[in-house]
Design a protein around this motif. Sequence first.
Motif, PDB file in Angstrom:
ATOM      1  N   LEU A  82       0.832  -1.203   0.000  1.00  0.00           N
ATOM      2  CA  LEU A  82       0.000   0.000   0.000  1.00  0.00           C
ATOM      3  C   LEU A  82       0.865   1.252   0.000  1.00  0.00           C
ATOM      4  CD1 LEU A  82      -2.790  -1.150   2.465  1.00  0.00           C
ATOM      5  CD2 LEU A  82      -2.858  -1.105  -0.034  1.00  0.00           C
ATOM      6  N   LEU A  85       1.930   2.148  -3.424  1.00  0.00           N
ATOM      7  CA  LEU A  85       0.918   2.867  -4.202  1.00  0.00           C
ATOM      8  C   LEU A  85       1.112   4.377  -4.077  1.00  0.00           C
ATOM      9  CD1 LEU A  85      -2.346   0.864  -3.380  1.00  0.00           C
ATOM     10  CD2 LEU A  85      -1.093   0.887  -5.547  1.00  0.00           C
ATOM     11  N   PRO A 147      -8.101   6.651  -0.104  1.00  0.00           N
ATOM     12  CA  PRO A 147      -7.834   5.550  -1.028  1.00  0.00           C
ATOM     13  C   PRO A 147      -7.094   4.373  -0.393  1.00  0.00           C
ATOM     14  CG  PRO A 147      -6.346   7.367  -1.466  1.00  0.00           C
ATOM     15  CD  PRO A 147      -7.361   7.864  -0.487  1.00  0.00           C
ATOM     16  N   ASP A 150      -9.678   2.596   1.811  1.00  0.00           N
ATOM     17  CA  ASP A 150     -10.580   1.853   0.917  1.00  0.00           C
ATOM     18  C   ASP A 150      -9.916   0.577   0.420  1.00  0.00           C
ATOM     19  OD1 ASP A 150     -12.543   3.837   1.133  1.00  0.00           O
ATOM     20  OD2 ASP A 150     -12.081   4.732  -0.831  1.00  0.00           O
ATOM     21  N   GLU A 151      -8.648   0.666   0.042  1.00  0.00           N
ATOM     22  CA  GLU A 151      -7.935  -0.503  -0.479  1.00  0.00           C
ATOM     23  C   GLU A 151      -7.733  -1.547   0.608  1.00  0.00           C
ATOM     24  OE1 GLU A 151      -6.062  -3.005  -3.295  1.00  0.00           O
ATOM     25  OE2 GLU A 151      -7.505  -1.365  -3.460  1.00  0.00           O
ATOM     26  N   ARG A 154     -10.946  -3.292   0.961  1.00  0.00           N
ATOM     27  CA  ARG A 154     -11.165  -4.164  -0.200  1.00  0.00           C
ATOM     28  C   ARG A 154     -10.367  -5.461  -0.076  1.00  0.00           C
ATOM     29  NH1 ARG A 154      -9.163  -5.913  -4.627  1.00  0.00           N
ATOM     30  NH2 ARG A 154      -7.221  -4.756  -4.570  1.00  0.00           N
ATOM     31  N   ARG A 155      -9.150  -5.356   0.422  1.00  0.00           N
ATOM     32  CA  ARG A 155      -8.280  -6.527   0.538  1.00  0.00           C
ATOM     33  C   ARG A 155      -8.595  -7.404   1.747  1.00  0.00           C
ATOM     34  NH1 ARG A 155      -2.172  -5.271  -1.387  1.00  0.00           N
ATOM     35  NH2 ARG A 155      -2.663  -3.941  -3.167  1.00  0.00           N
TER      36      ARG A 155
END
Length: 181
Positions: A82, A85, A147, A150-151, A154-155
């Motif tokens: 992350l 990113l 973000p 959120d990621e 999601r993971r």
Amino acid sequence: MTTPPFAPPTAQEIAVVSAQLGREARGVVGIAARCVCGNPTVVATTPRLPDGTPFPTFYYLTHPAATAAMSTLEATQVMPELAALLEDDEEIAAAYRRAHEAFLADRAPFGEVPEIAGVSSGGMPTRVKCLHALAGHALAAGPGVNPIGDEALRRSRWSPERCECVTPGAALAGAETTTTG
């Protein structure tokens, strides 16, 4: 001063949060996100706790299944991915900086604390330090604001769309506390 998107917590909500944490909840000013059954998932906390301790983590993840999911992600070394990113994608980095500013703006009406001025949580705006804090912010602010939070959500194997509350007697308004889905 802006009005927060949540009402002050009730005594019953504080009892649920305390049960989730396994200790007395401190400095809670509202329930910022909820499980689909109505139980607290994220609390908003004063930037200075009642004992005087500065507390930058305004959005605090309390839901046991959600916190366990973030702990699992941290243990599986997803944080460096992350963080990459942020280094590799300027749009994500810019959104993360905006998330930091939004977090500070949300916390500001609850008091300025010089010791944590400009400090949000989770490593924002330049690094990934705590997925619990970032997921808490993402859940409270809604999709598209943080973000990295959120990621992380999601993971994870946890979903805010599925009740995994297992604290007997801690449900709000008669909601079931059994695991579903």
